[in-house]
Every structure is written in C-alpha cells, then in structure tokens.
Motif scaffolding. Structure first.
Motif, PDB file in Angstrom:
ATOM      1  N   HIS A  62       0.878  -1.172   0.000  1.00 17.53           N
ATOM      2  CA  HIS A  62       0.000   0.000   0.000  1.00 17.53           C
ATOM      3  C   HIS A  62       0.917   1.225   0.000  1.00 17.53           C
ATOM      4  N   ASP A  63       1.003   1.902  -1.122  1.00 17.84           N
ATOM      5  CA  ASP A  63       1.772   3.145  -1.204  1.00 17.84           C
ATOM      6  C   ASP A  63       0.811   4.275  -0.859  1.00 17.84           C
ATOM      7  N   LEU A  64       0.990   4.861   0.313  1.00 13.47           N
ATOM      8  CA  LEU A  64       0.014   5.807   0.838  1.00 13.47           C
ATOM      9  C   LEU A  64       0.240   7.238   0.371  1.00 13.47           C
ATOM     10  N   GLY A  65       1.229   7.453  -0.486  1.00 12.78           N
ATOM     11  CA  GLY A  65       1.412   8.769  -1.071  1.00 12.78           C
ATOM     12  C   GLY A  65       2.294   9.694  -0.267  1.00 12.78           C
ATOM     13  N   PRO A  72       4.807   7.547   3.345  1.00 15.19           N
ATOM     14  CA  PRO A  72       4.265   6.372   4.021  1.00 15.19           C
ATOM     15  C   PRO A  72       3.967   5.216   3.073  1.00 15.19           C
ATOM     16  N   ALA A  73       4.306   4.029   3.527  1.00 15.34           N
ATOM     17  CA  ALA A  73       4.041   2.812   2.762  1.00 15.34           C
ATOM     18  C   ALA A  73       3.874   1.671   3.751  1.00 15.34           C
ATOM     19  N   VAL A  74       3.028   0.719   3.372  1.00 18.50           N
ATOM     20  CA  VAL A  74       2.751  -0.432   4.223  1.00 18.50           C
ATOM     21  C   VAL A  74       2.788  -1.692   3.368  1.00 18.50           C
ATOM     22  N   ARG A 153       6.321   2.127   7.038  1.00 20.27           N
ATOM     23  CA  ARG A 153       7.223   3.272   7.124  1.00 20.27           C
ATOM     24  C   ARG A 153       6.385   4.544   7.098  1.00 20.27           C
ATOM     25  N   ASP A 154       6.648   5.446   8.056  1.00 20.16           N
ATOM     26  CA  ASP A 154       5.971   6.743   8.127  1.00 20.16           C
ATOM     27  C   ASP A 154       4.455   6.611   8.221  1.00 20.16           C
TER      28      ASP A 154
END
Length: 277
Positions: A62-65, A72-74, A153-154
C-alpha cells in the motif's frame, strides 16, 4: 534505485503475469490487505514465494502517497508455513531489508519490542511488534494456519486493521500489473573498452568483482548506499573467458568455469581477510 519510494512494485513481463496469477490462485492462500476503512490507494502485489512448487507467501504493498517529507508505505505479507519446508523471515530481518532499500544505516537505529494487537477481519488478535527508530515498525500475528506480517514506514495508526481479500482472482487482476511485451526493456549491448582487452581482462574482472563484493558486504552488514551497478560487467566476463580460451585452447564453457572459479576463490579470500577475527 528510487530513493523516494524503494518499495515500488516489481513489474512483471506479460508472459510471466498469467503464470504468477494462476500459481497464486491455485495455492488457495488467503491474501490480507489493509482494511478498506484505512486504504487510500489501490494495493499492489510486490512479491510471492513458495516451497515445493506451491505458493506459500504473498506480499501486498500500500503506497500511501507523499506527505511532506514523509513517504508512508505499508506491506502486508500473508504466509502459510504449516506442512511446508518454508521458513519465514524474522521481524528484524524484514525491517533491516527495508532500511537497506531506503539507504539508511542499520547501526544508527534504535530497536524496541512490544506486545500489541492487530484487528484481523474485525477481531483483535495478539501480536508482537518491533520498532526500528521512529519511522518504521513491523508486527506479526498468527491467524489460524496463517502468519500475517505488517511492515510500515511513516505510518502510525491508532489501530492496525487488516482484512482478507474477498475475491482473490479479481484482486489479482488489478493488483498484479503486467508490462506489455512492446514495453519490455531491452538490455543495451555492452562493450568492453579496448585498452582492457589489450591488457588483462582477467585482472579487470577480478578488480571489479572484488570492489563489488566489498561494497555488497558493507551494505548487507549495515545498509547505507547500495552497491553501484558496474557497467560492462557481463562483457568483462565474456572477455575474460575468451582470453582464457586463447591461452588454454579450452572450450567456452570450460573457460568460463575456470574464470568463475578464480573470481570466486579471490572473493572468498577477500571476504575472509575482511571478516571478524
């Protein structure tokens, strides 16, 4: 390497896309993703692994932008270990991998463990968390015969919520992107500089490989900048093999085997001399 988001999806060539989709579906492995209530972008399958010809693990990104200085990425990984020879990575190994990919030093990070909960399909499940500094964390829980890991991350939610994909084939049709054959990158032809050929391609190949091995060892040990790509590396191998053929009248296969052995032995000696005492 893209420093802005080194967790980007691996794009598949079109001829591998359908095979990957078929293998994942045939495994009958549930795939977990962030709960719909916290998703902000479509999920993408980044990798999968298997044992004994069966897919046992699928990772979803999931690239959260971009959000200011944060990116942030999960990654949600679903794995089935029971009844296979597959072994999972520790949470520490997962986080160290992402630190390397982000070009950060592992030795500068403070590590902290804690027990927590993850909401899986609406039910709280006891989990274990490992934090790597202030930006990254990973959590793992058991759900039936499945092992579910979330690496982030983030991204710092109050509650970690994940859910199983309801329709795996439909999900893969969107989450497993393919690269059309016409867009597949074509490797550029490599040419070894003529002065290298006139001198000693064996020595040139050994020097390049020793430097690359040293960089790789440091990167695997403590992260930081990834080893640089070496231009003309495959052409150097070919040049050294051809010189070996000229000197010994060996076949190309025999010459390449000899050159490979020479480089491997010197790499091992270099690694031994640089290793801990």
């Amino acid at each position: 390497m893209d420093r802005r988001n080194p967790w980007l999806v691996r794009v598949l060539a079109a001829d591998h896309h359908e095979a990957a989709r078929t293998q994942i579906i045939a495994a009958d492995l549930p795939i977990f993703v962030l709960s719909e209530v916290v998703q902000s972008t479509p999920a993408q399958v980044t990798s999968w692994a298997g044992a004994e010809g069966v897919v046992t693990s699928v990772r979803v990104l999931h690239d959260l932008g971009q959000r200011g200085d944060e990116n942030p990425a999960v990654v949600v990984a679903t794995s089935r270990r029971d009844g296979t020879l597959a072994e999972g990575e520790s949470l520490r190994s997962l986080l160290e991998h992402h630190l390397r990919q982000d070009g950060e030093r592992i030795s500068t990070v403070e590590w902290a463990e804690a027990d927590t909960e993850v909401v899986v399909d609406g039910r709280a499940v006891a989990s274990h968390m490992l934090r790597a500094g202030s930006r990254r964390w990973a959590v793992r829980c058991q759900h039936g015969d499945l092992e579910i890991s979330v690496t982030a991350r983030d991204w710092h939610p109050g509650t970690i919520k994940i859910e199983a994909v309801a329709d795996v084939p439909a999900f893969l049709a969107l989450a497993l992107p393919a690269l059309p054959p016409s867009m597949s990158p074509t490797p550029a032809e490599e040419v070894v500089p003529s002065d290298t050929l006139r001198q000693d391609p064996h020595r040139a190949l050994v020097d390049v490989n020793l430097a690359l091995s040293s960089q790789t060892y440091r990167w695997l040990t403590d992260g930081g900048d990834a080893p640089e790509q070496i231009p003309q590396l495959s052409a150097l191998w070919q040049a050294a093999a051809h010189r070996q053929m000229t000197l010994t009248n060996q076949s190309e296969a025999e010459a390449l085997a000899v050159v490979t052995t020479i480089v491997a032995q010197l790499n091992n000696l270099e690694a031994y001399s640089a290793g801990p005492r």
